[in-house]
Design an enzyme around this catalytic site. Structure first.
Site, PDB file in Angstrom:
ATOM      1  N   ARG A  59       0.809  -1.227   0.000  1.00 43.14           N
ATOM      2  CA  ARG A  59       0.000   0.000   0.000  1.00 43.14           C
ATOM      3  C   ARG A  59       0.837   1.269   0.000  1.00 43.14           C
ATOM      4  O   ARG A  59       0.337   2.346  -0.331  1.00 43.14           O
ATOM      5  CB  ARG A  59      -0.981  -0.021   1.177  1.00 43.14           C
ATOM      6  CG  ARG A  59      -2.149  -0.956   0.934  1.00 43.14           C
ATOM      7  CD  ARG A  59      -3.036  -1.063   2.128  1.00 43.14           C
ATOM      8  NE  ARG A  59      -2.597  -2.069   3.051  1.00 43.14           N
ATOM      9  CZ  ARG A  59      -2.689  -1.973   4.375  1.00 43.14           C
ATOM     10  NH1 ARG A  59      -3.203  -0.899   4.923  1.00 43.14           N
ATOM     11  NH2 ARG A  59      -2.272  -2.947   5.138  1.00 43.14           N
ATOM     12  N   GLU A  96       1.263  -5.628  13.526  1.00 48.52           N
ATOM     13  CA  GLU A  96       0.122  -5.688  14.452  1.00 48.52           C
ATOM     14  C   GLU A  96      -0.522  -7.065  14.383  1.00 48.52           C
ATOM     15  O   GLU A  96      -1.031  -7.580  15.363  1.00 48.52           O
ATOM     16  CB  GLU A  96      -0.906  -4.612  14.061  1.00 48.52           C
ATOM     17  CG  GLU A  96      -2.020  -4.437  15.065  1.00 48.52           C
ATOM     18  CD  GLU A  96      -3.109  -3.481  14.569  1.00 48.52           C
ATOM     19  OE1 GLU A  96      -3.003  -2.971  13.442  1.00 48.52           O
ATOM     20  OE2 GLU A  96      -4.050  -3.261  15.342  1.00 48.52           O
TER      21      GLU A  96
HETATM   22  O1  LIG Z   1       3.326  -0.051  11.731  1.00 53.76           O
HETATM   23  P1  LIG Z   1       3.138  -1.506  11.448  1.00 53.76           P
HETATM   24  O2  LIG Z   1       2.509  -2.238  12.605  1.00 53.76           O
HETATM   25  O3  LIG Z   1       4.398  -2.177  11.010  1.00 53.76           O
HETATM   26  O4  LIG Z   1       2.063  -1.658  10.294  1.00 53.76           O
HETATM   27  C1  LIG Z   1       2.014  -0.847   9.158  1.00 53.76           C
HETATM   28  C2  LIG Z   1       2.167  -1.655   7.895  1.00 53.76           C
HETATM   29  O5  LIG Z   1       1.107  -2.637   7.805  1.00 53.76           O
HETATM   30  C3  LIG Z   1       0.495  -2.525   6.537  1.00 53.76           C
HETATM   31  O6  LIG Z   1       1.106  -3.330   5.571  1.00 53.76           O
HETATM   32  P2  LIG Z   1       0.883  -4.890   5.433  1.00 53.76           P
HETATM   33  O7  LIG Z   1       2.097  -5.590   5.969  1.00 53.76           O
HETATM   34  O8  LIG Z   1      -0.439  -5.268   6.009  1.00 53.76           O
HETATM   35  O9  LIG Z   1       0.957  -5.145   3.878  1.00 53.76           O
HETATM   36  P3  LIG Z   1       0.193  -4.545   2.606  1.00 53.76           P
HETATM   37  O10 LIG Z   1       0.614  -3.104   2.460  1.00 53.76           O
HETATM   38  O11 LIG Z   1       0.721  -5.376   1.499  1.00 53.76           O
HETATM   39  O12 LIG Z   1      -1.292  -4.685   2.809  1.00 53.76           O
HETATM   40  C4  LIG Z   1       0.679  -1.068   6.159  1.00 53.76           C
HETATM   41  O13 LIG Z   1       0.570  -0.872   4.757  1.00 53.76           O
HETATM   42  C5  LIG Z   1       2.049  -0.781   6.682  1.00 53.76           C
HETATM   43  O14 LIG Z   1       3.066  -1.145   5.754  1.00 53.76           O
HETATM   44  N1  LIG Z   2      -5.097  -1.454  11.612  1.00 54.74           N
HETATM   45  C1  LIG Z   2      -4.461  -1.406  10.433  1.00 54.74           C
HETATM   46  N2  LIG Z   2      -5.101  -0.985   9.325  1.00 54.74           N
HETATM   47  C2  LIG Z   2      -4.457  -0.945   8.138  1.00 54.74           C
HETATM   48  N3  LIG Z   2      -3.189  -1.293   7.985  1.00 54.74           N
HETATM   49  C3  LIG Z   2      -2.528  -1.711   9.060  1.00 54.74           C
HETATM   50  N4  LIG Z   2      -1.253  -2.123   9.229  1.00 54.74           N
HETATM   51  C4  LIG Z   2      -1.091  -2.449  10.503  1.00 54.74           C
HETATM   52  N5  LIG Z   2      -2.194  -2.252  11.203  1.00 54.74           N
HETATM   53  C5  LIG Z   2      -3.113  -1.790  10.318  1.00 54.74           C
END
Ligand SMILES: O=P(O)(O)OC[C@H]1O[C@H](OP(=O)(O)OP(=O)(O)O)[C@H](O)[C@@H]1O
Ligand SMILES: Nc1ncnc2[nH]cnc12
Length: 170
Positions: A59, A96
């Site tokens: 994302r 998370e």
């Molecule tokens: O601060 P944090 O607890 O590390 O979480 C934040 C990260 O989690 C999500 O990515 P995700 O790993 O879900 O992957 P995606 O972007 O491919 O959906 C979001 O896009 C951040 O990169």
């Molecule tokens: N609550 C949340 N929503 C979207 N992206 C996340 N990445 C980690 N936690 C998230």
């Protein structure tokens, strides 16, 4: 034009029970909202002398490429394991809702370059911290980390407290 916040949707119990997932799809689906988000992120940089915009899979990629275009900078992907074809540096981290590893190409950034790191959400900060560690392998200067949304109770800023941080909803 409504506030950015209007274009962020909350989904309960995704991808796991107890998580309130911040979904940026409505923002991505509205070009005016995306442009407003990019305008605000650009306006809140300390300066625009940026060589590389680093986006975090997946994302983080969406706005990072738009930011790179506006800053006349290169785009560098940080990706999940096994996706980058050339030699990589690797960094493990916690999420998370799980744990993972991030990777960057070893030739992605030149020593001394000025780097902006972008992602959509700052939650626990594990991802952002891992990205900082990867970029620091290059002896580059991190100008700022910017995000669309922060989940403050997860205290992600603590993990990147030495860095300059800007969040759109600030
Ligand atoms: O601060 P944090 O607890 O590390 O979480 C934040 C990260 O989690 C999500 O990515 P995700 O790993 O879900 O992957 P995606 O972007 O491919 O959906 C979001 O896009 C951040 O990169
Ligand atoms: N609550 C949340 N929503 C979207 N992206 C996340 N990445 C980690 N936690 C998230």
């Amino acid at each position: 034009m409504k506030e950015i916040q209007h274009y962020i949707r909350e989904i309960n119990d995704f991808p796991k029970k107890g998580v309130v997932y911040k979904d940026i799809s409505p923002l991505l689906g509205n070009i005016e909202a995306m442009r407003l988000a990019v305008d605000k992120l650009i306006a809140n940089l300390p300066h625009q002398n940026i060589d590389k915009v680093v986006g975090i899979e997946s994302r983080g990629f969406f706005l990072a490429t738009l930011l790179a275009d506006r800053l006349n900078a290169g785009f560098v992907p940080i990706r999940k394991p096994g996706k980058l074809p050339y030699k990589t540096y690797q960094q493990k981290y916690d999420l998370e809702y799980g744990h993972d590893q991030l990777e960057i190409h070893q030739d992605a950034i030149q020593m001394g370059e000025k780097v902006l790191i972008h992602d959509d959400v700052l939650a626990t900060g594990g991802t952002a911290e891992a990205a900082v560690k990867l970029v620091n392998r290059f002896d580059a200067a991190i100008v700022q980390l910017n995000f669309i949304i922060e989940i403050p109770f997860l205290n992600g800023r603590e993990k990147i407290k030495k860095q300059q941080v800007f969040v759109l909803q600030d």
